[in-house]
Enzyme design. Sequence first.
Site, PDB file in Angstrom:
ATOM      1  N   ASP A 188      71.901  30.693 -18.955  1.00 25.15           N
ATOM      2  CA  ASP A 188      71.965  29.430 -19.714  1.00 25.15           C
ATOM      3  C   ASP A 188      72.967  29.555 -20.858  1.00 25.15           C
ATOM      4  OD1 ASP A 188      69.741  28.761 -18.172  1.00 25.15           O
ATOM      5  OD2 ASP A 188      68.499  28.190 -19.884  1.00 25.15           O
ATOM      6  N   VAL A 217      71.214  23.522 -22.874  1.00 26.41           N
ATOM      7  CA  VAL A 217      71.207  23.690 -21.421  1.00 26.41           C
ATOM      8  C   VAL A 217      69.770  24.008 -21.023  1.00 26.41           C
ATOM      9  CG1 VAL A 217      71.864  25.325 -19.587  1.00 26.41           C
ATOM     10  CG2 VAL A 217      73.613  24.310 -21.050  1.00 26.41           C
ATOM     11  N   CYS A 218      69.368  23.497 -19.855  1.00 24.68           N
ATOM     12  CA  CYS A 218      68.066  23.848 -19.273  1.00 24.68           C
ATOM     13  C   CYS A 218      66.953  23.415 -20.239  1.00 24.68           C
ATOM     14  CB  CYS A 218      68.072  25.351 -18.972  1.00 24.68           C
ATOM     15  SG  CYS A 218      66.831  25.939 -17.814  1.00 24.68           S
ATOM     16  N   THR A 219      65.937  24.240 -20.422  1.00 20.72           N
ATOM     17  CA  THR A 219      64.830  23.864 -21.306  1.00 20.72           C
ATOM     18  C   THR A 219      65.187  23.978 -22.785  1.00 20.72           C
ATOM     19  OG1 THR A 219      63.980  26.102 -20.970  1.00 20.72           O
ATOM     20  CG2 THR A 219      62.976  24.353 -19.670  1.00 20.72           C
ATOM     21  N   GLY A 253      71.549  20.330 -17.342  1.00 19.61           N
ATOM     22  CA  GLY A 253      70.337  20.610 -16.570  1.00 19.61           C
ATOM     23  C   GLY A 253      70.080  22.111 -16.491  1.00 19.61           C
TER      24      GLY A 253
END
Lengths: 232, 232
Positions: free
Chosen positions: A20, A103-105, A153
Site C-alpha cells: 500500500d 490507499v486501501c483501508t 482502492g
Amino acid sequence: MADQPFRIVEVLYPGLTQLDFTGPHTVFSRIPGAETVVASEPGGAIESDGGLTFAGTRRMADIPSCDLLFVPGGLAATDVINDLVFMAEIRRLASSARYLTSVCTGSLVLGAAGLLQGRRAACHWAWRQLLPLFGAIADPSRVVRDGDVITGGGVTAGIDFALVVAAEIAGEATAQALQLNIEYAPAPPFQAGCPETAPAKVLAQVNKRMAAFLPERTRQVEAAAARLRATG
Amino acid sequence: MADQPFRIVEVLYPGLTQLDFTGPHTVFSRIPGAETVVASEPGGAIESDGGLTFAGTRRMADIPSCDLLFVPGGLAATDVINDLVFMAEIRRLASSARYLTSVCTGSLVLGAAGLLQGRRAACHWAWRQLLPLFGAIADPSRVVRDGDVITGGGVTAGIDFALVVAAEIAGEATAQALQLNIEYAPAPPFQAGCPETAPAKVLAQVNKRMAAFLPERTRQVEAAAARLRATG
C-alpha cells in the site's frame, strides 16, 4: 510547483500492508520537486506485513506540516484509529495539507479523523462498507477524487492512485515518464483481481477468510465512529 | 508442496529498486506453505532507492540453501555484478535452487552469475539489450519462463511475475486468491507504461535520462561478462 519542495508525508504504523505504501512511494519519491517524508507516531523502525521492517521513520510530532498527507492501509488500520495520540497527529498534519490521500483501508484512518464527512472515497473491496460509519460515501472506483481528497482502492490500486496524484501535482507528462520508468503496463496472468471477475470459488474462499476479521474490525470502527460523533 | 516450507530467498543489495522487491514480496510472503527469507551479502540494514531502508536482512552466507532464488533489480545491479563475494553467494544459493527468478535488471545479476546462458529472460525495457552479453536471449515479454528460470520485466512487472510464480508453486486457485486479496485489477490512468505506447515526447525524455547511465552500466556489464568468459 513553488521553490519550496512539495512535501509528501507518508504515515506508517505497525502492521501496515507494505505494498500500500511502497507502490505509491516509488512514484512519489521520483516526482521532481517533491520531498517524501516517511513518518510514524513513535518514529524509528516500523514492522509491516510479511515481516518487512522499515528503518528510520521520522516522528510525526517532529514534522510541522505537509502539502500532501498519505495514509496506507493494512489489517492494523482499525487498530490505529483507536490510538488517540496517532489520530491527533493525523488531524494536525491534515490541517496543514492541501491534499488528503490514502490507499486501501487507509481511508478508514482519514474517515476516523473526521476528514471524509460527505466525501466520496475508495477502500479495499472487502472493507469498503465500513466507510459510511464515518459519514463517507464508499465509492467502488479504483481511484476516487473528491475535491482535495484522493483515495485508492485495495493494495495495488496504490500505483494507479500515485500516478493520478503525480499528474495532479507535477503534470501529465511527468506522470507518464514515471509510468514508463517503472514499466507500468500491467498484464495480470489471471482476471481475479476484484470480486466481480474472480472465480466464484476463489471469492468464496477469500470472503471466508476475511469474515474471520470482520466482527473485531467492525467493533473497532464503531468505537472510533462513536468517538468522532462525541467530539466533533 | 512438501512438509518442509518452500524456501524463497530474496536478495537485496544497496541501491536496489524497492518496488522490484516489495511487489513480489507481498505475493510470496502470503503463499501458504512458503517461507520468505530477506537476505543481503552483509546482512542487517539495506538502503534502497527513494530513501527507504529495510532493517534486519539475513546474511546470505548464513542461508544454507533455498528452493527459489529471487533477485530484484535497480540502478545498482550493475555494481553488484562486479562484487565477487556477492556473486559467489548468488552462485552458491542458485546451485541449491529449483527455480531461479528475477525482476527488472535482476536478470543481469543472474546472467553475470552464468545462470542464463542460452536462456530467454526478461529485463527492464531500457536495459534489456545488455542481457546477450551474458549469453542470454533478451525477451520483451512481461513475464518470461524458460524451464526453471522465471523472470519479470521492469519494476511493476514484478507483480505479474509473482502471480505466475505463485501459480507454479502453489496452484492457480491460490494465486487467484492472492490477486483478489491485493485487489490486482490494474487501471493505469495513462498508457505510457512501455516504449511502444508512451507518447513520443515522454519516451524521448526518459531515453535521454537513461542515456546518461548507459556508458558506465555497459562498461560494468562488459567487465562482468569478461570475467564470466574467463572463469566459466
